[in-house]
Design a protein around this motif. Structure first.
Motif, short mmCIF file in Angstrom:
data_model
loop_
_atom_site.label_atom_id
_atom_site.label_comp_id
_atom_site.label_asym_id
_atom_site.label_seq_id
_atom_site.Cartn_x
_atom_site.Cartn_y
_atom_site.Cartn_z
N HIS A 66 0.83 -1.20 0.00
CA HIS A 66 0.00 0.00 0.00
C HIS A 66 0.88 1.25 0.00
N GLU A 68 0.88 3.99 1.74
CA GLU A 68 1.38 4.52 3.02
C GLU A 68 2.52 3.66 3.59
N CYS A 96 -5.23 1.44 6.41
CA CYS A 96 -5.67 0.16 6.97
C CYS A 96 -4.84 -0.15 8.21
N MET A 98 -2.60 -2.39 8.65
CA MET A 98 -1.17 -2.57 8.30
C MET A 98 -0.47 -1.22 8.20
N CYS A 99 -1.10 -0.30 7.50
CA CYS A 99 -0.45 0.99 7.25
C CYS A 99 -0.42 1.85 8.52
ZN LIG Z 1 -2.89 -0.09 3.94
#
Ligand SMILES: [Zn+2]
Length: 172
Positions: A66, A68, A96, A98-99
């Protein structure tokens, strides 16, 4: 006996509304470029502590990489953690889990995002390339130990972000 490393999180310089919108519009340009190159319409950038200077930009790469996260990992390799705390990560859509997690570990102290994850979920649905989660970034940050400042969703930019995603996912 080792000395514990203590973390210091100074408050950020406040941003004016036009600075926030300018940064988000730049994210949309990055997202549009990513889309034109065959990626998902997401864009992120890193704002310097002055709230104006754009240090780096990154568009979506793919389902796992992603905008980010890719940007934060590169920034963490380039700048020291104290400096990054004074910087701002900007994304056209709410990061999200993860980011948000990568931002947390990368020690970037402020976030601005355009549309909420809930809004994005309504646009992507269960698309195989982007089965959007329902875990607000504020919940991720609140589970950590750093007072990451979050600005978003930003209503004034929502239509511009949604316009890009509305046609993209059904056709993908
Ligand atoms: Zn993400």
């Amino acid at each position: 006996m080792s000395t514990a490393m203590t973390l210091d999180f100074p408050a950020h310089v406040p941003l004016a509304t036009d600075q926030i919108l300018q940064a988000l519009r730049r994210c949309n340009e990055v997202a549009r470029q990513a889309m034109a190159e065959g990626h998902h319409p997401f864009g992120a950038l890193l704002l310097a502590p002055d709230g104006v200077t754009v240090l780096d930009t990154q568009g979506n790469v793919d389902t796992v990489n992603h905008a980010e996260s890719v940007l934060v990992r590169r920034a963490a390799a380039q700048y020291d953690a104290d400096y990054l705390w004074a910087c701002t990560l900007v994304s056209n859509a709410e990061p999200c889990a993860m980011c948000a997690g990568t931002q947390y570990w990368g020690n970037i102290g402020r976030l601005i995002y355009g549309i909420s994850e809930t809004r994005l979920l309504a646009l992507t649905g269960d698309h195989g390339e982007n089965p959007t989660m329902a875990l607000p970034c504020r919940t991720v940050f609140a589970s950590g130990q750093k007072p990451v400042e979050v600005i978003g969703p930003v209503e004034a930019i929502e239509d511009e972000v949604v316009a890009m995603h509305r046609d993209f996912w059904p056709a993908r």
